[in-house]
Write a protein that holds these residues in place. Sequence first.
Motif, short mmCIF file in Angstrom:
data_model
loop_
_atom_site.label_atom_id
_atom_site.label_comp_id
_atom_site.label_asym_id
_atom_site.label_seq_id
_atom_site.Cartn_x
_atom_site.Cartn_y
_atom_site.Cartn_z
N SER A 1 57.44 78.48 39.83
CA SER A 1 57.79 77.99 41.17
C SER A 1 58.56 76.68 41.15
N HIS B 1 55.27 82.09 42.59
CA HIS B 1 53.90 81.60 42.41
C HIS B 1 53.59 81.39 40.94
N SER C 1 57.76 85.53 39.42
CA SER C 1 56.47 85.35 38.75
C SER C 1 56.60 85.76 37.29
N ALA D 1 52.57 77.64 44.83
CA ALA D 1 53.47 78.69 45.33
C ALA D 1 54.43 78.07 46.33
N VAL E 1 50.53 82.58 47.85
CA VAL E 1 51.80 83.10 48.35
C VAL E 1 51.73 83.28 49.88
#
Lengths: 154, 380
Positions: free
Chosen positions: B332, B107, B51, B207, B26
């Motif tokens: 992501s 991510h 996430s 990410a 990230v």
Amino acid sequence: MSDWKNDVEIMVHEGKISVPYSWTVGSTLSRFYCELRDNGKIWANRCPKCGTTFVPPKIKCINCYEEPHDWVELPGTGTVETYTVVRYEEPSMHPRKAPFVYGVIKMDGADTGMVHFIDEVAPEDVKVGMRVEAVLEDEREGNILDIKHFRPIG
Amino acid sequence: MEKVAIIGVGFTKYAQNSPLTFAEMVFEATTKALEDAGITRDEVDNVVSVSSDFWDGRTISSMAISDASGAFGKDITTVEGDGTFGALYGMMRILSGAFGVSIVCAHHKGTESNMNGITNCAFDPLVERKLGLDAVSSAALQARRYMSKYGLLEEQFALVSVKNHGNAKRNPIALLPMDITVDDVMNSRKVADPLKVLDCSPVTDGACTLILAAERQAKKLTTNKKRVWMKGVGHCADAFRPGDRDLADTRALKAAAKRAYDMAGISDPLNEIDFAEVYDAFSYMEPLWLEGLGICDDGKGCEYLERGWFDAGGRFPVNVSGGRLSGHPVQSAGLYAMAEAVLQLRGEAGERQLDGAETALVHGVNGMCGQSHCVWVLGK
Ligand SMILES: [Zn+2]
């Protein structure tokens, strides 16, 4: 700069999360599973407004948001709408060894499909449109696996 | 209504067993996005993170990456789903007037856990989870339903994989750039019929970060070349239980697309949009979702695919990046697709740059078998 990153040994730490849960089944699915366990019957419920019949039964009609409070007993037969032959092993989550067949069975007397196993037939002989019937376990515990699988009729 | 722009994008290269932690990934993506926008962390006042706690193996997973996303001393909130939904939340926060420049970061490290086990847990523990159903086996049920409803062939789905892995050769971040044939796909290992390994996207780590700003701030902070406008967005969910849906019916996506097109003032998407990034976690999904997006009629996606419409040089290029089939960091994935569209619209897509790319369609999915869809129209 950050050249040291090229030389460092990247470590990996192993871990595992194991958390027990007690999931409440609720009145609607409890009635479904009690009927299945105690009487060997598959029940569905129907929306009074649009008439859609759900199996497994639902707490609310997905179309109208009405409570489908009319209960109907199904004959336990249906038609294979789609299927797959699973070829990979996941012993901790698959109740049976691969290869095995999952199908979506459009149940007679209902408007929705049930996802379940199709067995007592060679995987290559399973077809869309095939007529099948539910085979129940002799010892039933009140969950979806009380239906052992579906098998071809005749 | 005030307009919102994407003013910066950053991402890590797709990887498997990445040596980076979630936070390091990230940090890399967000640092790159801030550099791309030409701003500093001080000009941002909030973060939307995307996430999955289950996938990360930790609860409130946004907290664990808050420092890395630049959130220290700021507001951070989380979307659990695809990045396209996080971008929607970021845009809405700005439009509410309560927030200024926003970071949206996502991510995912698929290679740190077990995808089948985790996607099995997306199903109802009272019903389908006990059967062992997961993302792959449920997708296989959808693929077969799509085939039987419209008389489609596995070889047609294989063409999607051939096209997208070929496109990936021009994308430096892609995980699986490959020259393959329909036979290669057909002969690859069977996973869950009709899906073979080469019909399935790879488990991937990655990410991605977008920086969003309202029109006034975007114009103050960046040059015209950097700004890509969020012209339309729509989202819609279908029934949770797979048996409650016709798995080959794209009604939720049709509704989401209509909302996005209405907002963007588009009435003829095929002719008013230049290219698309469409959710292709499995090969069959690309034609199915193109039908739902109104690019072609129901059941016709494969026919136009065979005619070459969706090739990089075709009438309506789809997944020029190589798609999710060439790299699929689940949470992501949608942000990467938006970042790809941004690069194309800015003319910064390198070897895979499309001519005259002015309006882009981006599609993200949350839930099994496309239960929920988010559709974006982005433009210059
Ligand atoms: Zn109803």
